[in-house]
Scaffold this active site. Structure first.
Site, short mmCIF file in Angstrom:
data_model
loop_
_atom_site.label_atom_id
_atom_site.label_comp_id
_atom_site.label_asym_id
_atom_site.label_seq_id
_atom_site.Cartn_x
_atom_site.Cartn_y
_atom_site.Cartn_z
N TRP A 93 -6.06 3.98 9.41
CA TRP A 93 -5.15 3.07 8.10
C TRP A 93 -3.82 3.30 8.43
CZ3 TRP A 93 -8.82 0.12 7.58
CH2 TRP A 93 -10.45 0.42 7.37
N ASP A 134 0.66 6.99 1.83
CA ASP A 134 -0.58 6.47 1.51
C ASP A 134 -1.40 7.71 1.02
OD1 ASP A 134 -3.24 5.49 1.07
OD2 ASP A 134 -3.11 4.46 3.09
N LYS A 141 -11.38 6.20 -4.69
CA LYS A 141 -11.90 7.55 -4.09
C LYS A 141 -11.73 8.47 -5.76
CE LYS A 141 -10.67 5.69 0.01
NZ LYS A 141 -11.58 5.12 0.86
#
Lengths: 360, 360
Positions: B101, B168, B192
């Site tokens: 990512w 992030d 999450k």
């Protein structure tokens, strides 16, 4: 007292859909896990996403070249994704300026190319949809908003266009039978007739894509989402799940039955408005929306503002929720989407009559 | 059999949060309406949105100049919104290339300006976070991914940067105590540690905004969302609601307690891996994630692939869900976010021990 939900969106959903949503929070598809905590890559959720997309194709009777996506970001994100994907620098798109969101969509297109206004009812506070229009012959696409939620107008005819037509159907998708293939791109925030807020439906003719020459963020590029079967990134799992439930409910009812019911509901309410000497409709009769019924206290009444306040309070006390008109419009708005039962509309009609009797 | 949810995201949520979510689908905040069908402009939902934003500020102990937004589109949309808002044409941003990512975020930035790779572990399949790095002195910002979900590595130190730092934190936000003000922009997909899929948290230092000179879609412009208190368009109502419930749960536990519990859980699992002669960790010890524990069958075993399959099947039969490693990594990954109880980790440890006893 049972509340009746006339909110314009997020809006009323079918009772069965709410019940099944609730159960899936405890145990989704027999997995022993909640729909809120299951992987989007689980086979159980992939099945939901695939079935939801297939149901859209089936219900709208879409041609093979139409791709169905469930994205995020609401109709507002489509305001820019449409020109980003379809309008090259210096090219022109034509817009019907028929309401607040139609106007918002148009403004976003100016960031990517030229905008031509095919027609506008802006100077009459969008109280009608113009019948005279002129579409730039060079236009790459024509954009319309099939139902203007804020003002309560709806297209009951379609403009003649030589270019592809893009339609924002956020507030009337799945409410009536249409030849949906006449549109090359349809988008809709889910939160009116299709599910809760958080999912956005996009139906796109894939032949239109890949013709503009610009760099695009992956998340804003329809082709990326098509390639990944609408799972390029984590989708809005629960919202898509509730859309799937709602689509199954729509299929069970049938679009024809839904349309007929919607027409009866709207007729009941507009008839009551027209028969009243206290209330009046606020838009052109030909353009009245079957989804968002906008009305007000007769403007000629000297104490209209006071009476308006009184009716809002009275209706609220009778369990009618969300009938205050949009702030730039005033008056009242009763949103009567697919999931609104005929009895709900009848209840509002009776409340209006009772108020009129006592107020006069 | 009770399932234990080790999915990497969407992922396990606290039991209380699921129960309250379920109740709100029947009746939200005493409105008599479902959270799925209530207007985002209702006072009851505005209160939820405001409290959720305030809780983030409180839990992360943010300075006054930090703005908190709940957007849509996941971390993937932030990959482009960050450079769109912060990186002018021709300007340079520095990226730590520490995972899939992180790499994806970097690729998106190239659409808007220049990208300098401060360091990369790509050629070792991201099995560690490089300690040697070089940040371009001209960089407008440095981007890091604080926890790499796919590979199971996590920052336990912070790079020295003269420029603003963007992080992030999708997979480790609210999992540990930090000086969150050292970051000028933090983003995180909710799915999450914070809620279900469909909401994305953005924390941004507002002093950073308005410095690039380009047209931006409204929906991608942080300033628009700040101006409208995160209600520029219809937010993902239900997802924000569940985030609010989860944030209240986090506050009740306390970030310190949560961090301590997370450390105990990770230690228990890594200790079991290290003590085993069958399993081995798959990343550098210094960089091991407290959230996503990646491990595999000892590579030196000739029949490692067969044993791996067997363990996956065995663990699955014992109710362990979602421990298959990411497809580009293989092996196993146990995601043990905040809501995972210590007993859940202990159950996995026992399953591993039992398997090893029977397999040897």
């Amino acid at each position: 007292m049972k509340k009746i939900n006339f909110y314009s969106g997020p809006a009323i959903l079918p009772e069965e859909v709410l019940e099944q949503s609730q159960m899936a929070i405890r145990d989704f598809a027999g997995t022993g896990l909640s729909i809120l905590e299951i992987s989007h890559r689980s086979k159980e959720f992939i099945k939901v996403m695939e079935e939801a997309r297939a149901l859209v194709k089936e219900l709208l009777q879409l041609k093979e070249d139409r791709e169905v996506l469930f994205l995020q970001g609401g109709g507002s994100s489509q305001f820019y994704m449409v020109p980003l994907n379809l309008l090259g620098d210096g090219e022109t798109a034509s817009y019907f300026d028929t309401g607040q969101w139609a106007h918002g969509a148009m403004e976003e297109a100016k960031n990517f190319g030229k905008v031509q206004i095919a027609c506008s009812s802006r100077d009459q506070n969008y109280d009608h949809i113009p019948k005279n229009y002129s579409i730039n012959p060079e236009a790459k696409y024509l954009h319309i908003t099939s139902n203007n939620t804020v003002f309560g107008t709806q297209f009951h005819w379609w403009p003649e266009a030589k270019c592809p037509v893009v339609a924002d159907m956020s507030s009337d998708i799945f409410s009536r039978q249409l030849d949906f293939n006449r549109f090359d791109l349809i988008y809709a925030g889910a939160q009116k007739n299709m599910g809760p807020a958080g999912a956005t439906l996009v139906v796109v003719n894939k032949n239109l894509l890949g013709k503009v020459n610009r760099k695009m963020p992956k998340m804003a590029d329809y082709r990326v989402h098509i390639d990944k079967d609408s799972m390029h990134n984590t989708p809005s799992v629960f919202a898509v799940y509730v859309c799937w439930l709602t689509l199954k409910w729509i299929k069970q009812q049938g679009l024809k039955t839904i349309e007929e019911k919607n027409m009866r509901k709207a007729k009941n309410l507009y008839d009551a408005i027209d028969a009243s000497s206290l209330f009046e409709g606020s838009v052109a009769r030909d353009d009245r929306s079957l989804m968002n019924v906008c009305f007000r206290i007769d403007k000629n009444l000297s104490n209209a503002a006071t009476v308006e306040e009184k009716f809002l309070q009275y209706a609220n006390e009778q369990g009618m929720v969300g009938i205050k008109g949009y702030r730039t419009v005033g008056g009242f708005r009763a949103s009567i989407y697919n999931a609104m039962p005929e009895s709900g509309v009848q209840a509002l009609v009776e409340v209006m009559k009772e108020f009129e009797r006592s107020a006069v």
